[in-house]
Write an enzyme that holds these catalytic residues in place. Structure first.
Site: not given
Length: 261
Positions: A179-180
């Site tokens: 979940d960058f």
């Protein structure tokens, strides 16, 4: 607020603020030197705890101070990351530095030796979790790209899921954050000082991170979170900083896959 006694012993009545940045759905209490994450107990909450233990000493991640599960809730007390979020005003108004540090963060992840890594978050696993989301009606239909659903898009999450199953890209595994997005990185003194929200990390194709980083950067620069539009730089600058010729099919695929979460 009901908080386990072991957690209270660390907090000791300290003042805190609520962190409303991000879309995790958890309640985040921020103290001067600690953060308490409260969320429903489930696979992702348990995975985050185990992954943070594994990552300690491998990447700059929070130190776990105490963890309890009570009444189907997970309470994770951890150290607070030094520095500021990548989505802070400081970096929004220094976009060249922002993009450079985002690229540095991606490369730090990809350099991590995945030999013996016990966590797999490849497309097959993501699709498994997506199917649970769809079957239970848990997909967020509001915070999606405008073209995902509707006349020129998919008719709904069920149709999108079927398309994703039949268009899976070939993957080359690296270590992925999962979940960058900008709120999940911290910078200090011109370097990456921390990664947070690690429940989805594990071995995956690097484009899982490239796609979500690009989307998050684009939304921030386009003024979609209450700021004016930043015209100094385009989100595509990220690819130049990475020395990467973008694979748009993969980028679009992983953005669409994330729409089901």
């Amino acid at each position: 607020m009901n908080i386990p006694e072991s957690i209270k012993a660390h907090i000791k009545g300290k003042a805190y603020s609520l962190n409303k940045v991000g879309m995790s759905g958890a309640k985040i209490l921020c103290f001067d030197d600690m953060v308490l994450k409260i969320e429903p107990f489930g696979e992702e909450a348990n995975q985050e705890y185990e992954k943070m233990l594994w990552l300690n000493g491998r990447l700059p991640v929070p130190e776990i101070l105490c963890r309890e599960v009570e009444e189907d809730k997970s309470y994770l007390l951890m150290s607070r990351m030094p520095g500021e979020m990548a989505c802070s005003d400081k970096y929004f108004y220094e976009p060249e530095k922002l993009v450079r540090l985002l690229a540095e963060g991606l490369q730090m992840l990809w350099r991590l030796d995945i030999h013996g890594c016990p966590f797999l978050n490849d497309t097959q696993n993501k699709l498994r979790l997506a199917e649970i989301q769809v079957k239970n009606g848990w997909c967020d239909l509001e915070n999606v790209e405008p073209e995902t659903y509707g006349e020129d898009g998919f008719q709904g999450p069920e149709e999108l899921l079927e398309w994703l199953k039949t268009h899976q890209p070939e993957e080359k595994l690296v270590f992925s954050h999962g979940d960058f997005c900008l709120p999940n990185l911290f910078f200090e003194n011109g370097r990456v000082s921390g990664f947070i929200d690690l429940g989805n990390c594990g071995m995956a194709d690097k484009y899982q991170d490239v796609a979500l980083c690009y989307r998050s950067l684009k939304h921030n620069l386009n003024g979609e979170y209450g700021r004016k539009v930043n015209t100094e730089i385009r989100a595509e600058r990220l690819f130049e900083e990475l020395g990467l010729e973008p694979d748009w099919e993969k980028i679009n695929y992983y953005i669409l896959l994330d729409e089901l979460f």
